[in-house]
Structure formats: structure tokens, C-alpha cells
Design a protein around this motif. Structure first.
Motif, PDB file in Angstrom:
ATOM      1  N   ASP A  31      -2.767  -3.843  -6.152  1.00  0.00           N
ATOM      2  CA  ASP A  31      -2.743  -2.392  -5.913  1.00  0.00           C
ATOM      3  C   ASP A  31      -2.493  -2.145  -4.438  1.00  0.00           C
ATOM      4  O   ASP A  31      -3.157  -2.726  -3.602  1.00  0.00           O
ATOM      5  N   VAL A  32      -1.567  -1.263  -4.129  1.00  0.00           N
ATOM      6  CA  VAL A  32      -1.274  -0.983  -2.721  1.00  0.00           C
ATOM      7  C   VAL A  32      -1.449   0.501  -2.432  1.00  0.00           C
ATOM      8  O   VAL A  32      -1.308   1.338  -3.333  1.00  0.00           O
ATOM      9  N   ALA A  33      -1.758   0.817  -1.159  1.00  0.00           N
ATOM     10  CA  ALA A  33      -1.845   2.218  -0.750  1.00  0.00           C
ATOM     11  C   ALA A  33      -0.433   2.794  -0.718  1.00  0.00           C
ATOM     12  O   ALA A  33       0.517   2.115  -0.323  1.00  0.00           O
ATOM     13  N   ARG A  34      -0.292   4.037  -1.129  1.00  0.00           N
ATOM     14  CA  ARG A  34       1.046   4.640  -1.192  1.00  0.00           C
ATOM     15  C   ARG A  34       1.183   5.812  -0.226  1.00  0.00           C
ATOM     16  O   ARG A  34       0.193   6.437   0.094  1.00  0.00           O
ATOM     17  N   PRO A  35       2.417   6.071   0.232  1.00  0.00           N
ATOM     18  CA  PRO A  35       3.667   5.438  -0.191  1.00  0.00           C
ATOM     19  C   PRO A  35       3.824   3.989   0.281  1.00  0.00           C
ATOM     20  O   PRO A  35       3.393   3.645   1.367  1.00  0.00           O
ATOM     21  N   PHE A  36       4.445   3.185  -0.582  1.00  0.00           N
ATOM     22  CA  PHE A  36       4.778   1.796  -0.287  1.00  0.00           C
ATOM     23  C   PHE A  36       6.280   1.773   0.030  1.00  0.00           C
ATOM     24  O   PHE A  36       7.100   2.115  -0.810  1.00  0.00           O
ATOM     25  N   VAL A  37       6.599   1.406   1.259  1.00  0.00           N
ATOM     26  CA  VAL A  37       8.003   1.378   1.690  1.00  0.00           C
ATOM     27  C   VAL A  37       8.436  -0.066   1.922  1.00  0.00           C
ATOM     28  O   VAL A  37       7.771  -0.814   2.639  1.00  0.00           O
TER      29      VAL A  37
END
Ligand code: 3PG
Ligand code: MG
Length: 346
Positions: A162-168
Motif C-alpha cells: 500500500d502506498v500513499a497517493r498520489p503515486f507518481v
């Protein structure tokens, strides 16, 4: 599931073989960048502090086809001994001087393992290779993961969860084929995928990906592939016939920077242009500065991107600068890394 850690190994009084990735860039026989040596020190210090009786360090250097004095470990050995003055440390000669290294020949693996009681794999940059010093020895000796390997797996691995968004995701560079796998796997999960460099040209002609990517609007074009070639800024479609796009243009720089600064998670691999030449460095510089300034968990991988960060003095301002090029890409593609798979899990 993580490979078992050297932190849990009983090394007191033991002779330990360590595989580090000391494959540093050399220029005129001198070490041009010490990052990989520095990154290998914590594991070596841990072993010495915990009373190992001998620490034998092995690595490949370059891609020799056999013994080659220009690729001797000697400069690395000298530097390592300056950084850790302890005569329990021994640095073996370039593993690739023996043809059995890359074929994972059991005879060479035995030769490497001989006299050691324990093996520590710390060469993250090399664990995508099933060689004698990465896989063969781990089958002969009780094997453990070193501190750098552990940290790389953890930091890069967190992009797969799980990643913090926005994911660029920002991708560039010339080795397009190497990177398509990561774009397939990780790109589908990112909110925005920014593409520069040669990669952009290929994806403009044909996008095999299952999602949209942001390609450059404008480009710094040059009449020839030369540092001082006649150059100018063009809309991407307006580049004169025969001219080459050697950097992203100012509009694209602004667009990419804007996306990067709004990100909460970033993965960047590959320069935006030919940044070794100052007139074509602005795009890569803008991306590096954006990644460093963003209030995000930022991971940068690949030798060229790291070099750009180092030259700009920004390495300490990203969350994780990976020592792995190919290994980092393969991990993010979801491939099994043979040098990790061979270590028993904790
Ligand atoms: C690297 O520089 O990517 C690693 O040290 C692996 O080197 P290799 O690509 O020659 O196997
Ligand atoms: Mg490589």
C-alpha cells in the motif's frame, strides 16, 4: 517473508564470507564513485563488532572475460582498508576473473566457500544474477542477508504494498526494454506515469501498456548527437527531420515538476535526456530537484539517476537511493531474485 538476517546470526569466533557489491565505476584506474563501498560498510562493521574471527569480502568488478589487471580489486581493497583498518578483513580478487563465476560452477563456489563457516549476502545490486558468489556459495554455507540487502528489500518492497497517493512514477533513460516490465507492473498501480528520455519516443510510436502515460509536449532538439550541436526547443511533433530529442523541453519540465511536487510516493528511474552534456541536463535536473523537494516517500534507482542526484548534492534528500540498477528493476517487476531466494527465510 524475508530472508533471515545477519543480525540474528552467531558470528563470534567464526570465519565469515561476505558477498558485497563493490562494482564501482572506475576512471583511469581510480574509483569514480564510492557509494557502493560506503553502503557495504555497516554489515562489515557489524561482523567485526560481534567478534567474527575473519571477514572475507568478495565481489565482481566490471565485466571481464577472464583475468584483467585493469579490473583488479586492488583500488577497492586499498580504499576499504582505509575505511576499516582491521586486519580481520580480507578482500578477494574480482570473482569474474574466474569463468566459473557467471556459470555458477560448483567447483568455483567451493573454492570461494572454502575456509569460511558462514555466508552473508549483502550485494543487493547483484542478487538478480545466479552466479557462484551469489547463489553457489549460499548453497554450501549457512546463508544470511546483510544489512544493506535487508534495507533495499524493505524500501523498494514498500512500493509493492500500500502506498500513499498520489503515486507518481518517473521513467526515462535509454534502456527501454529493461524498463517495460516495471512499467507494466508498477505503472498500472501509479496514479501518474511521467516518461522522458528515449523511452518517450518509443512509447509515442507504440504504447504496449494498458494505461495512459504522460509524454513530453516539447523537447530540446539537436541537429546531431554532439554536446555542442545546433539546438533548440520544439513541440514534440515539430522536431525537424533528422534532428534528435536530447532532453525534455521547458513546458514538459514545468508539467513534470508540478506532478512530482504533488506526489506522496515517487519512484524515479532513468534521466530525461543526455544530462552528461550541460545543455541537455535541465530536464533531469528539474526532475531530481522536484523529487528531492517533494513531501513524499521517494525512491530513486539506477546508476544514471543516482549519478545525477550525487552531482546535484541531492542524494540525502530522497527517502531511498538504491544501489541496485537491474536488481531494483527486477524486484519491482515482481521477479524472483535468485540471490535472495537461496537464503533461508526468517
Ligand atoms: C550492477 O552494476 O548493476 C551490478 O553490480 C551488476 O553488474 P552486472 O550487470 O555486470 O551483472
Ligand atoms: Mg547492470
Amino acid at each position: 517473508m524475508s530472508p533471515r538476517s545477519v543480525r540474528g546470526a552467531d558470528v563470534r569466533g567464526k570465519r565469515v564470507l561476505v558477498r558485497s557489491d563493490l562494482n564501482v565505476p572506475l576512471e583511469d584506474g581510480r574509483i569514480a564513485d564510492e557509494t557502493r563501498i560506503d553502503a557495504s560498510l555497516p554489515t562489515l562493521r557489524l561482523l567485526l563488532d560481534r567478534g567474527a574471527s575473519q571477514v572475507r569480502v568478495c565481489s565482481h568488478l566490471g565485466r571481464p572475460k577472464g583475468p584483467d589487471p585493469a579490473l583488479s580489486m586492488e583500488p577497492v581493497r586499498e580504499r576499504l582498508h582505509e575505511l576499516i583498518a582491521d586486519d580481520r578483513i580480507e578482500v578477494l580478487e574480482n570473482t569474474r576473473f574466474n569463468p566459473g563465476e557467471t556459470t555458477n560452477d560448483p567447483k568455483f563456489a567451493r573454492e570461494l566457500a572454502d575456509g569460511s563457516e558462514l555466508f552473508v549476502e549483502d550485494a543487493f545490486g547483484s542478487v538478480h544474477r545466479a552466479h557462484a558468489s551469489t547463489v553457489g556459495v549460499a548453497e554450501l554455507l549457512p546463508a544470511y542477508a546483510g544489512l544493506l540487502l535487508e534495507r533495499e528489500l524493505e524500501e523498494l518492497g514498500s512500493l509493492l504494498g500500500d502506498v500513499a497517493r498520489p503515486f507518481v512514477l518517473v521513467s526515462g533513460g535509454a534502456k527501454v526494454d529493461d524498463k517495460l516490465g516495471v512499467l507494466h507492473n508498477l505503472g498500472g498501480k501509479a496514479d501518474t506515469v511521467l516518461i522522458g528520455g528515449k523511452m518517450a519516443e518509443q512509447l509515442r510510436d507504440e504504447n504496449p501498456l494498458l494505461y495512459e502515460v504522460v509524454l513530453p509536449d516539447d523537447v530540446v532538439g539537436a541537429a546531431a548527437f554532439e554536446a555542442d550541436a545546433e539546438a533548440g526547443v520544439f513541440g514534440y511533433a515539430e522536431l525537424p527531420a533528422g534532428w534528435l530529442g536530447l532532453d525534455i523541453g521547458p513546458k514538459t519540465r514545468a508539467r513534470f515538476t508540478d506532478e512530482i511536487l504533488r506526489a506522496r510516493t515517487i519512484f524515479w528511474n532513468g534521466p530525461m535526456g543526455v544530462f552528461e552534456w550541460p545543455r541537455f541536463a535541465a530536464g533531469t535536473k528539474a526532475v531530481a530537484e522536484g523529487v528531492a523537494a517533494a513531501d513524499a516517500f521517494s525512491v530513486v534507482g539506477g546508476a544514471d539517476s543516482l549519478r545525477a542526484l550525487n552531482e546535484l548534492g541531492l542524494t540525502n534528500r530522497v527517502s531511498w537511493a538504491s544501489t541496485g540498477g537491474g536488481a531494483a528493476l527486477e524486484l519491482l517487476e515482481g521477479k524472483e531474485l535468485p540471490g535472495v531466494a537461496v537464503i533461508p527465510v526468517a
